[in-house]
Design a protein around this motif. Structure first.
Motif, PDB file in Angstrom:
ATOM      1  N   ALA A 146       0.821  -1.215   0.000  1.00  0.00           N
ATOM      2  CA  ALA A 146       0.000   0.000   0.000  1.00  0.00           C
ATOM      3  C   ALA A 146       0.855   1.265   0.000  1.00  0.00           C
ATOM      4  O   ALA A 146       0.387   2.320  -0.439  1.00  0.00           O
ATOM      5  N   ALA A 147       2.088   1.155   0.455  1.00  0.00           N
ATOM      6  CA  ALA A 147       2.971   2.330   0.476  1.00  0.00           C
ATOM      7  C   ALA A 147       3.381   2.761  -0.924  1.00  0.00           C
ATOM      8  O   ALA A 147       3.890   3.863  -1.111  1.00  0.00           O
ATOM      9  N   GLY A 148       3.141   1.903  -1.904  1.00  0.00           N
ATOM     10  CA  GLY A 148       3.394   2.284  -3.288  1.00  0.00           C
ATOM     11  C   GLY A 148       4.842   2.246  -3.725  1.00  0.00           C
ATOM     12  O   GLY A 148       5.223   2.951  -4.652  1.00  0.00           O
ATOM     13  N   LYS A 149       5.649   1.449  -3.083  1.00  0.00           N
ATOM     14  CA  LYS A 149       7.061   1.307  -3.460  1.00  0.00           C
ATOM     15  C   LYS A 149       7.270  -0.117  -3.992  1.00  0.00           C
ATOM     16  O   LYS A 149       7.431  -1.063  -3.217  1.00  0.00           O
ATOM     17  N   PRO A 150       7.283  -0.300  -5.313  1.00  0.00           N
ATOM     18  CA  PRO A 150       7.341  -1.654  -5.895  1.00  0.00           C
ATOM     19  C   PRO A 150       8.553  -2.475  -5.463  1.00  0.00           C
ATOM     20  O   PRO A 150       8.420  -3.677  -5.241  1.00  0.00           O
ATOM     21  N   ASP A 151       9.733  -1.865  -5.344  1.00  0.00           N
ATOM     22  CA  ASP A 151      10.906  -2.644  -4.933  1.00  0.00           C
ATOM     23  C   ASP A 151      10.774  -3.149  -3.504  1.00  0.00           C
ATOM     24  O   ASP A 151      11.194  -4.266  -3.184  1.00  0.00           O
ATOM     25  N   MET A 152      10.201  -2.333  -2.639  1.00  0.00           N
ATOM     26  CA  MET A 152       9.972  -2.775  -1.263  1.00  0.00           C
ATOM     27  C   MET A 152       8.994  -3.953  -1.266  1.00  0.00           C
ATOM     28  O   MET A 152       9.216  -4.953  -0.588  1.00  0.00           O
ATOM     29  N   ALA A 153       7.923  -3.818  -2.048  1.00  0.00           N
ATOM     30  CA  ALA A 153       6.907  -4.866  -2.099  1.00  0.00           C
ATOM     31  C   ALA A 153       7.461  -6.155  -2.710  1.00  0.00           C
ATOM     32  O   ALA A 153       7.057  -7.253  -2.319  1.00  0.00           O
ATOM     33  N   LEU A 154       8.388  -6.040  -3.635  1.00  0.00           N
ATOM     34  CA  LEU A 154       8.989  -7.205  -4.275  1.00  0.00           C
ATOM     35  C   LEU A 154       9.861  -7.989  -3.299  1.00  0.00           C
ATOM     36  O   LEU A 154       9.869  -9.214  -3.300  1.00  0.00           O
ATOM     37  N   ASN A 155      10.595  -7.298  -2.444  1.00  0.00           N
ATOM     38  CA  ASN A 155      11.522  -7.953  -1.511  1.00  0.00           C
ATOM     39  C   ASN A 155      10.859  -8.440  -0.226  1.00  0.00           C
ATOM     40  O   ASN A 155      11.366  -9.341   0.436  1.00  0.00           O
ATOM     41  N   HIS A 156       9.760  -7.847   0.137  1.00  0.00           N
ATOM     42  CA  HIS A 156       9.136  -8.158   1.425  1.00  0.00           C
ATOM     43  C   HIS A 156       8.712  -9.626   1.578  1.00  0.00           C
ATOM     44  O   HIS A 156       8.983 -10.229   2.628  1.00  0.00           O
ATOM     45  N   PRO A 157       8.056 -10.249   0.576  1.00  0.00           N
ATOM     46  CA  PRO A 157       7.648 -11.658   0.777  1.00  0.00           C
ATOM     47  C   PRO A 157       8.830 -12.589   1.034  1.00  0.00           C
ATOM     48  O   PRO A 157       8.729 -13.516   1.839  1.00  0.00           O
ATOM     49  N   HIS A 158       9.943 -12.339   0.373  1.00  0.00           N
ATOM     50  CA  HIS A 158      11.134 -13.167   0.594  1.00  0.00           C
ATOM     51  C   HIS A 158      11.615 -13.034   2.038  1.00  0.00           C
ATOM     52  O   HIS A 158      11.926 -14.031   2.696  1.00  0.00           O
ATOM     53  N   LEU A 159      11.657 -11.817   2.539  1.00  0.00           N
ATOM     54  CA  LEU A 159      12.082 -11.607   3.934  1.00  0.00           C
ATOM     55  C   LEU A 159      11.112 -12.270   4.904  1.00  0.00           C
ATOM     56  O   LEU A 159      11.525 -12.892   5.881  1.00  0.00           O
ATOM     57  N   THR A 160       9.825 -12.135   4.618  1.00  0.00           N
ATOM     58  CA  THR A 160       8.808 -12.728   5.493  1.00  0.00           C
ATOM     59  C   THR A 160       8.963 -14.235   5.551  1.00  0.00           C
ATOM     60  O   THR A 160       8.902 -14.842   6.623  1.00  0.00           O
ATOM     61  N   GLU A 161       9.184 -14.847   4.399  1.00  0.00           N
ATOM     62  CA  GLU A 161       9.369 -16.294   4.376  1.00  0.00           C
ATOM     63  C   GLU A 161      10.598 -16.692   5.184  1.00  0.00           C
ATOM     64  O   GLU A 161      10.571 -17.655   5.949  1.00  0.00           O
ATOM     65  N   ARG A 162      11.674 -15.948   5.031  1.00  0.00           N
ATOM     66  CA  ARG A 162      12.908 -16.267   5.732  1.00  0.00           C
ATOM     67  C   ARG A 162      12.765 -16.133   7.252  1.00  0.00           C
ATOM     68  O   ARG A 162      13.330 -16.923   7.990  1.00  0.00           O
ATOM     69  N   VAL A 163      12.037 -15.128   7.715  1.00  0.00           N
ATOM     70  CA  VAL A 163      11.929 -14.933   9.166  1.00  0.00           C
ATOM     71  C   VAL A 163      10.853 -15.814   9.792  1.00  0.00           C
ATOM     72  O   VAL A 163      10.791 -15.921  11.009  1.00  0.00           O
ATOM     73  N   ARG A 164      10.041 -16.453   8.985  1.00  0.00           N
ATOM     74  CA  ARG A 164       8.973 -17.304   9.527  1.00  0.00           C
ATOM     75  C   ARG A 164       9.543 -18.391  10.432  1.00  0.00           C
ATOM     76  O   ARG A 164       9.003 -18.669  11.503  1.00  0.00           O
ATOM     77  N   ILE A 165      10.648 -18.999  10.043  1.00  0.00           N
ATOM     78  CA  ILE A 165      11.265 -20.042  10.867  1.00  0.00           C
ATOM     79  C   ILE A 165      11.742 -19.448  12.185  1.00  0.00           C
ATOM     80  O   ILE A 165      11.498 -20.003  13.248  1.00  0.00           O
ATOM     81  N   ARG A 166      12.391 -18.312  12.132  1.00  0.00           N
ATOM     82  CA  ARG A 166      12.887 -17.665  13.346  1.00  0.00           C
ATOM     83  C   ARG A 166      11.733 -17.331  14.283  1.00  0.00           C
ATOM     84  O   ARG A 166      11.809 -17.530  15.479  1.00  0.00           O
TER      85      ARG A 166
END
Length: 191
Positions: A146-166
């Motif tokens: 919703a913040a309207g920054k495509p690069d942020m939105a592109l990288n966020h799911p990868h980070l979320t997946e990675r921190v899910r285990i932690r």
């Protein structure tokens, strides 16, 4: 135990093995430090070594497993510092997104779906922990989108997946159905 892998449309065997192994890692059926051979996985999955190797090399590129010289494979040992760093990066992205949302005209229009889920009286809250976990991930990603920054939105799911285990390892007890509501309500109130 042999696993029967269901065929998905357009999905090859290596993809199904990859998804199953990744699920096994995320669900702690394969633990950090566990060692195994391609043959063991092939037998368990009811497949040849070729798609197993393909799946394992993909998981290696994503840093979930590592190949051991002449000793097979290993689920990467858990590195709390690395995951803490990933968590920090995700937090920075989300904070920047929330700041940007607060500067927008009528950000609540962009966040209507989130508000319908998270700004409800206790009696109306969802109770299924698995559903809430998925919605919590979606909550964080929607803020960034919703913040309207495509690069942020592109990288966020990868980070979320990675921190899910932690996140799962850090929980002293299973998550409750009230925890996500208490964590996410202040963010929707801020906008």
């Amino acid at each position: 135990m042999k696993i029967g892998l269901k065929s998905g449309r357009g999905e090859n065997l290596a993809e199904r093995i990859y998804r199953q192994l990744k699920k096994d890692i995320f669900d702690f059926r394969l633990l950090p430090g566990d060692r195994f051979s391609e043959n063991e996985i092939a037998e368990r999955m009811g497949a040849s070594r070729t798609p197993v190797r393909e799946a394992l090399f993909r998981l290696e590129r994503e840093t979930y497993v590592q190949v051991l010289q002449r000793s097979g494979w290993q689920v990467k040992p858990f590195d709390f510092d690395y995951f803490e760093e990933l968590y920090d990066v995700r937090t920075v992205l989300e904070c920047a997104a929330v700041r940007r949302l607060c500067d927008l005209q009528q950000p609540e229009i962009l966040l209507e779906d989130l508000m319908r889920i998270w700004r409800v009286p206790p009696a109306e809250r969802l109770r299924d922990v698995s559903t809430l976990s998925g919605l919590a991930d979606r909550f964080h990603h929607t803020l960034v989108e919703a913040a309207g920054k495509p690069d942020m939105a592109l990288n966020h799911p990868h980070l979320t997946e990675r921190v899910r285990i932690r996140r799962r390892l850090a929980l002293p007890k299973p998550p409750t159905t009230t925890t996500p509501h208490h964590e996410h309500r202040p963010h929707t109130d801020a906008t």
